[in-house]
Design a protein around this motif. Structure first.
Motif, PDB file in Angstrom:
ATOM      1  N   CYS A 343      83.272  41.681   0.796  1.00  0.00           N
ATOM      2  CA  CYS A 343      83.323  42.631   2.147  1.00  0.00           C
ATOM      3  C   CYS A 343      84.426  42.366   3.243  1.00  0.00           C
ATOM      4  O   CYS A 343      84.443  42.939   4.191  1.00  0.00           O
ATOM      5  CB  CYS A 343      81.832  41.926   2.827  1.00  0.00           C
ATOM      6  SG  CYS A 343      82.043  40.288   3.433  1.00  0.00           S
ATOM      7  N   SER A 345      85.598  39.591   4.365  1.00  0.00           N
ATOM      8  CA  SER A 345      85.423  38.416   5.296  1.00  0.00           C
ATOM      9  C   SER A 345      86.452  37.039   4.643  1.00  0.00           C
ATOM     10  O   SER A 345      87.506  36.758   5.338  1.00  0.00           O
ATOM     11  CB  SER A 345      84.065  37.630   5.416  1.00  0.00           C
ATOM     12  OG  SER A 345      83.981  36.464   5.867  1.00  0.00           O
ATOM     13  N   SER A 350      89.921  37.785   7.544  1.00  0.00           N
ATOM     14  CA  SER A 350      89.590  38.752   8.360  1.00  0.00           C
ATOM     15  C   SER A 350      90.654  38.567   9.781  1.00  0.00           C
ATOM     16  O   SER A 350      90.986  39.566  10.279  1.00  0.00           O
ATOM     17  CB  SER A 350      88.319  38.574   8.901  1.00  0.00           C
ATOM     18  OG  SER A 350      87.831  37.555   9.503  1.00  0.00           O
ATOM     19  N   SER A 357      90.804  43.661   5.675  1.00  0.00           N
ATOM     20  CA  SER A 357      89.805  43.120   5.743  1.00  0.00           C
ATOM     21  C   SER A 357      88.768  44.181   6.751  1.00  0.00           C
ATOM     22  O   SER A 357      87.774  44.390   6.076  1.00  0.00           O
ATOM     23  CB  SER A 357      89.765  41.916   6.627  1.00  0.00           C
ATOM     24  OG  SER A 357      88.473  41.476   6.987  1.00  0.00           O
ATOM     25  N   ARG A 361      85.447  46.309   4.848  1.00  0.00           N
ATOM     26  CA  ARG A 361      84.353  45.832   5.776  1.00  0.00           C
ATOM     27  C   ARG A 361      83.451  47.248   6.030  1.00  0.00           C
ATOM     28  O   ARG A 361      82.379  47.243   5.995  1.00  0.00           O
ATOM     29  CB  ARG A 361      84.542  45.225   7.024  1.00  0.00           C
ATOM     30  CG  ARG A 361      83.168  44.987   7.991  1.00  0.00           C
ATOM     31  CD  ARG A 361      83.165  44.273   9.129  1.00  0.00           C
ATOM     32  NE  ARG A 361      84.001  44.727  10.183  1.00  0.00           N
ATOM     33  CZ  ARG A 361      84.108  44.151  11.155  1.00  0.00           C
ATOM     34  NH1 ARG A 361      83.549  42.943  11.696  1.00  0.00           N
ATOM     35  NH2 ARG A 361      84.883  44.947  12.318  1.00  0.00           N
ATOM     36  N   GLY A 382      80.026  33.364   6.854  1.00  0.00           N
ATOM     37  CA  GLY A 382      81.422  34.096   7.033  1.00  0.00           C
ATOM     38  C   GLY A 382      81.134  35.620   6.667  1.00  0.00           C
ATOM     39  O   GLY A 382      81.481  36.436   7.755  1.00  0.00           O
ATOM     40  N   CYS A 383      80.558  35.796   5.880  1.00  0.00           N
ATOM     41  CA  CYS A 383      80.315  37.276   5.543  1.00  0.00           C
ATOM     42  C   CYS A 383      79.100  37.813   6.489  1.00  0.00           C
ATOM     43  O   CYS A 383      79.402  38.951   7.090  1.00  0.00           O
ATOM     44  CB  CYS A 383      79.413  37.517   4.151  1.00  0.00           C
ATOM     45  SG  CYS A 383      80.120  36.610   2.950  1.00  0.00           S
ATOM     46  N   GLU A 385      78.804  37.047   9.826  1.00  0.00           N
ATOM     47  CA  GLU A 385      79.378  37.474  10.973  1.00  0.00           C
ATOM     48  C   GLU A 385      80.228  38.452  10.990  1.00  0.00           C
ATOM     49  O   GLU A 385      80.351  39.233  11.766  1.00  0.00           O
ATOM     50  CB  GLU A 385      80.058  36.344  11.585  1.00  0.00           C
ATOM     51  CG  GLU A 385      79.136  34.965  11.996  1.00  0.00           C
ATOM     52  CD  GLU A 385      78.179  35.483  13.339  1.00  0.00           C
ATOM     53  OE1 GLU A 385      78.619  36.457  13.841  1.00  0.00           O
ATOM     54  OE2 GLU A 385      77.206  34.876  13.486  1.00  0.00           O
ATOM     55  N   HIS A 386      80.929  38.640   9.826  1.00  0.00           N
ATOM     56  CA  HIS A 386      81.783  39.648   9.526  1.00  0.00           C
ATOM     57  C   HIS A 386      81.281  41.052   9.384  1.00  0.00           C
ATOM     58  O   HIS A 386      81.561  41.907  10.131  1.00  0.00           O
ATOM     59  CB  HIS A 386      82.813  39.537   8.340  1.00  0.00           C
ATOM     60  CG  HIS A 386      83.720  40.321   7.806  1.00  0.00           C
ATOM     61  ND1 HIS A 386      84.668  40.528   8.797  1.00  0.00           N
ATOM     62  CD2 HIS A 386      83.832  41.230   6.656  1.00  0.00           C
ATOM     63  CE1 HIS A 386      85.453  41.659   8.280  1.00  0.00           C
ATOM     64  NE2 HIS A 386      85.011  41.924   7.114  1.00  0.00           N
TER      65      HIS A 386
END
Ligand code: SF4
Ligand code: SF4
Length: 416
Positions: A343, A345, A350, A357, A361, A382-383, A385-386
């Motif tokens: 993704c 992240s 990111s 990044s 996303r 991490g994923c 929030e990203h």
């Protein structure tokens, strides 16, 4: 791929390891379509095979430049290429080695070193990260929109789980950024495990798992954190815990690797191996039978798009397990595409590689929302929030969904 290590490396542990790792690559290129950066740039040097060639050059002492380091920096360390490789190349180990050599041969300018050092300090100290986050949240309204939008809102509160004693007991790792960003995730895990008859303990003296420092080339700090975690986790295992559990797949992967990373240290090698062997992702602790015994049934519940973090599917090779648990708990999984692609992240990627990044996303959110889900579920903060920063639907940890399903079931039973 044959490599002849340069004079300073030949015969050393690092030189021998590099030679052995490089030898397994047969240049076939099967890994190229699996690589997210190659899919975007279409540049061979942004592919696994191209990077392996750059690493061979570094090992052999050929001239290296900033461009060499940049192509290695652009790698997400997602390890999708490892899964696609028919020759069993351990790319994750190779890229760590290549980055180490690139840092030595082409040192970074001071601002870059300062930024990377600051990221390691900030993200690996829970109290510092939580304090910085609270300041950011309080001053969000005064910040430029581009910066303010990167600061997540205050999380919803989830009541702490009961601390019942059960025959089974596991250690739940706290993590570093997750308690500040989403304390509800570990609370949900503790709640679910309690309902399933498993006591949750903490490991006294737990540190950051070290993954961030390890991947940003702050190895000494990362290994010190690993040693301290081994001490803390061994004490918990001695006290009767059956497993070390993490709700963050990136941390779980790092702890599962302690045995290899500390293998050369007589004082810690055996205990690090013990901790790695005892470490489980949360999805490995909860069985399908547990869900059924808790009274949950399959059904046509909320529509979920599942995003498997790279650290879960490629790193830990846990595939299909969370999906099965969610379906058993009554959720409906919607189809997505490009499920093996990162993704974007990838730890601090990111921040350090915002363009690539951002593009990853954008593609991932499009793939995940193509089936009109009610929400997206994942297994790594991490994923989470990203994706949350660009998703039109809520993004949550799968254990929170399971905790909600158990809550709903308990209320239904109470009303009968
Ligand atoms: S780890 Fe991921 S980004 Fe890096 S080369 Fe492999 S597939 Fe590409
Ligand atoms: S698939 Fe494996 S063997 Fe083939 S080029 Fe990629 S890393 Fe090398």
């Amino acid at each position: 791929m044959f490599a002849q290590p340069a004079a300073g490396l030949e015969g050393t542990e690092r030189g021998n390891e590099a030679q052995a790792l490089l030898r397994s690559c047969v240049h076939c290129g099967f890994c190229l379509p699996a690589c997210p950066t190659y899919r975007i740039t279409a540049n061979e040097l942004d592919s696994p095979r191209g990077r392996i060639y750059l690493i061979k050059q570094l090992v052999e002492g050929a001239p290296a430049s900033v461009t060499t380091r940049d192509h290695l920096d652009r790698c997400l360390t997602c390890r999708a290429c490892e899964r696609a490789c028919p020759s069993g190349v351990e790319y994750g180990r190779l890229i760590d080695l290549g980055r180490e050599l690139a840092e030595e041969r082409v040192p970074r300018p001071l601002p870059q070193r300062a930024l990377r050092w600051s990221l390691v300090q900030l993200f690996s100290r829970p109290w510092l990260f939580a304090a910085a986050l609270r300041v950011g949240q309080a001053s969000r309204g005064w910040l430029p929109a581009a910066l303010g939008s990167r600061i997540p809102p205050r999380p919803a509160h989830r009541p702490a789980a009961a601390t019942n004693r059960h025959a089974r007991c596991v250690v739940l790792l706290e993590g570093c950024v997750q308690p500040g960003l989403a304390p509800g995730i570990n609370a949900a895990a503790a709640q679910v495990l309690d309902r399933l008859g498993i006591t949750v303990e903490r490991a006294t003296g737990e540190q950051c798992c070290g993954a961030l420092g390890h991947h940003l080339n702050h190895r000494d700090r990362a290994m010190e954190q690993a040693r301290r975690n081994v001490d803390a986790c061994c004490a918990a295992l001695d006290a009767g815990a059956e497993a070390i559990v993490s709700t963050t797949s990136a941390c779980g992967l790092m702890v599962k690797d302690y045995g290899r990373l500390l293998a050369a240290e007589p004082e810690h090698a055996a205990r690090a191996e013990r901790v790695s062997f005892a470490t489980r992702d949360l999805a490995e602790i909860i069985a399908l039978g547990d869900i059924e015994r808790a009274g949950l049934t399959r059904g046509t519940g909320p529509r979920i798009a599942w995003q498997a973090p790279c650290t879960l599917q490629h790193g830990q090779r846990i595939i299909g397990r969370v999906e099965a648990l969610l379906e058993a708990a009554g959720f409906t999984l919607v189809p997505t595409w490009e499920a093996t692609l990162c993704c974007g992240s990838a730890g601090t990627y990111s921040i350090l590689q915002p363009e690539l990044s951002g593009e990853l996303r954008r593609r991932k959110v499009a793939a995940l929302t193509s089936g009109a889900p009610d929400m997206i579920a994942t297994a790594n903060i991490g994923c989470l929030e990203h994706l949350r920063g660009a998703s039109p639907v809520p993004v949550r940890h799968w254990i929170e969904l399971l905790a909600d399903a158990l809550d709903r079931h308990a209320k239904r039973v109470a009303w009968r």
